[in-house]
Write an enzyme that holds these catalytic residues in place. Structure first.
Site, mmCIF file in Angstrom:
data_model
loop_
_atom_site.group_PDB
_atom_site.id
_atom_site.type_symbol
_atom_site.label_atom_id
_atom_site.label_comp_id
_atom_site.label_asym_id
_atom_site.label_seq_id
_atom_site.Cartn_x
_atom_site.Cartn_y
_atom_site.Cartn_z
ATOM 1 C CG ASN A 11 -1.703 1.267 1.402
ATOM 2 O OD1 ASN A 11 -1.754 2.088 0.487
ATOM 3 N ND2 ASN A 11 -2.337 1.437 2.556
ATOM 4 C CE LYS A 13 -0.026 3.220 4.823
ATOM 5 N NZ LYS A 13 0.099 3.275 6.263
ATOM 6 C CG HIS A 96 -5.730 1.979 5.320
ATOM 7 N ND1 HIS A 96 -5.247 2.891 6.217
ATOM 8 C CD2 HIS A 96 -4.750 1.067 5.123
ATOM 9 C CE1 HIS A 96 -4.002 2.543 6.550
ATOM 10 N NE2 HIS A 96 -3.674 1.444 5.898
ATOM 11 C CD GLU A 98 -2.645 5.508 6.955
ATOM 12 O OE1 GLU A 98 -2.637 5.571 5.719
ATOM 13 O OE2 GLU A 98 -1.729 4.978 7.616
ATOM 14 C CD GLU A 168 -3.471 -2.515 7.213
ATOM 15 O OE1 GLU A 168 -2.364 -2.736 6.732
ATOM 16 O OE2 GLU A 168 -4.110 -1.477 6.979
ATOM 17 N N GLY A 174 2.723 2.099 10.881
ATOM 18 C CA GLY A 174 3.687 3.187 10.757
ATOM 19 C C GLY A 174 4.413 3.504 12.050
ATOM 20 C CB SER A 214 5.372 -2.176 11.894
ATOM 21 O OG SER A 214 5.056 -0.829 12.221
#
Ligand code: 13P
Length: 256
Positions: A11, A13, A96, A98, A168, A174, A214
């Site tokens: 991904n 991003k 996702h 985010e 996730e 991250g 991660s």
């Protein structure tokens, strides 16, 4: 040996220009990929068309990171599944964390997107995961159950088989703080059990559930050795060909 489809997904991003995306794909193709895994790369919208053209003839599947559920309309700044297909997308990441946390996406909205993607033949990668606070308050299973049930509401068994799920944990994204392979396995097993109770054991056993948060070349193997972890969804470590290729070839035995 895994019986379910093994998926190594990147991904990107909000990273990479068109040219950077093309060079990445050409370099990755030149390295020769692990034939036992499916390779997915979710690129920015602007690079979709060029990246999918670059990947033609290879086993790399190019997709997007979001879409709107409507086919078209007055939705400034949004993009429809029809447009993604037009640009060569074969899959789309939906829900996702985010998108959920920074852009306020709800389970109901994500559910509509999943249905719209399936209707168009774009494979959804549905993301779910708990925040650190939810984990510390022992709410992880409730959160995952609620996300899975709401986002997959009204989905038939046949449709379910076309979906990839990505677990996730938000606290691992991250942060460099990956869930241990045992922690991840426990949640994957829980999710598969849930799918089984709604859609039956056979369908649940056929679904690939990816882990994200991660993921690095160094921890991929331990994660992939878990029974219910069928693949990985990689953010930061998918941005360089070298580290993404190491993740793809996590099992040196399968190299050719
Ligand atoms: P990182 O691998 O950078 O933690 O990101 C994970 C992710 O969000 C993939 O969708």
């Amino acid at each position: 040996m895994k019986t379910r489809e093994v998926v190594i997904a990147g991904n990107w991003k909000m990273y990479k220009t068109i040219e950077e995306a093309q060079s990445f794909i050409y370099e990755l193709m030149a390295m020769g990929t692990n034939p036992t895994s499916s390779i997915y790369i979710a690129v920015p919208f602007t690079a979709l068309s060029a990246a999918s053209t670059a990947a033609k003839g290879s086993s790399i599947r190019v997709g997007a990171q979001n879409m709107h559920d409507a086919t078209e309309g007055a939705y400034t700044g949004e993009i429809s599944g029809k447009m993604l297909l037009d640009a060569g997308a074969q899959f789309v990441i939906l829900g996702h964390s985010e998108r959920r946390h920074l852009f306020g996406e709800t389970n109901e909205f994500i559910n509509r997107k999943v249905k719209a993607a399936l209707k168009l033949g774009i494979r959804p990668i549905l993301c779910i995961g708990e925040t650190l606070q939810e984990r510390e308050e022992n709410k992880t299973e409730n959160v995952l159950q609620n996300q899975l049930e709401s986002c997959l509401s009204g989905i038939s068994e046949n449709e379910l088989r076309k979906i990839l799920i990505a677990y996730e944990p938000v606290w691992a994204i991250g942060t460099g703080r990956t869930a241990s392979s045992e922690q991840a396995e426990e949640m994957h097993r829980f999710c598969r059990g849930l799918l089984s109770s709604k859609w039956g054991g056979e369908a649940a056993e056929s679904i690939s559930i990816l882990y994200g948060g991660s993921v690095k070349p160094e921890n991929t193997r331990a994660l992939m050795e878990q029974k219910n972890i069928d693949g990985v969804l990689v953010g930061g470590a998918s941005l360089t060909v070298d580290s993404f290729n190491k993740i793809i070839n996590y099992q040196p035995i399968n190299r050719y």
